[in-house]
Design an enzyme around this catalytic site. Structure first.
Site: not given
Length: 134
Positions: A34-36, A54, A93, A105
């Site tokens: 995932d993004c983080s 995040s 995000h 990303h």
């Protein structure tokens, strides 16, 4: 952040282009992000230990005005679900700024690790930027 270190971080991140997005992906996995977890993994590969989420990542490093953002800085965004919240609770995000008005990303939008333009979608959701590596 030195330009050389930023280039190495971005190069590592680009190696994962196409890797599937899965919300809540476990830290340390490289078959999904995932993004983080993506940001945490890529920076960790270069000796920069970042927290898992995040919102936690937003508390690391120093704030940077958007006009001064450099390659390798982290950009933080509100997501539709969090847009009405206050303070850092709005952050949903995180992405790596790679220059040329672009971010590296992974998100629900692209569904995989990808390079995206900040305009127009992400620019409207931008909350702040942080320099986590000098």
């Amino acid at each position: 952040m030195s330009l050389q270190k930023a280039k190495r971080i971005i190069k590592t991140g680009k190696e994962f282009i196409g890797t599937p997005y899965v919300f809540g992906a476990e830290p340390g996995r490289t078959d999904r992000f995932d993004c983080s977890s993506f940001v945490q993994y890529v920076y960790g590969e270069h000796g920069n230990i970042l927290p898992r989420t995040s919102r936690q990542q937003y508390l690391v490093g120093k704030p940077v005005p958007f006009a001064s953002v450099r390659r390798g800085d982290l950009l933080f965004f509100a997501t539709p679900k969090r847009a009405k919240l206050k303070g850092i609770q709005r952050i949903g995000h995180v992405a790596i700024f790679i220059g040329n008005n672009s971010i590296l990303h992974t998100s629900r939008v692209e569904k995989k690790v990808a390079i995206a333009s900040l305009n127009p979608y992400w620019r409207k959701k931008l909350i702040g930027a942080r320099r986590v590596v000098e």
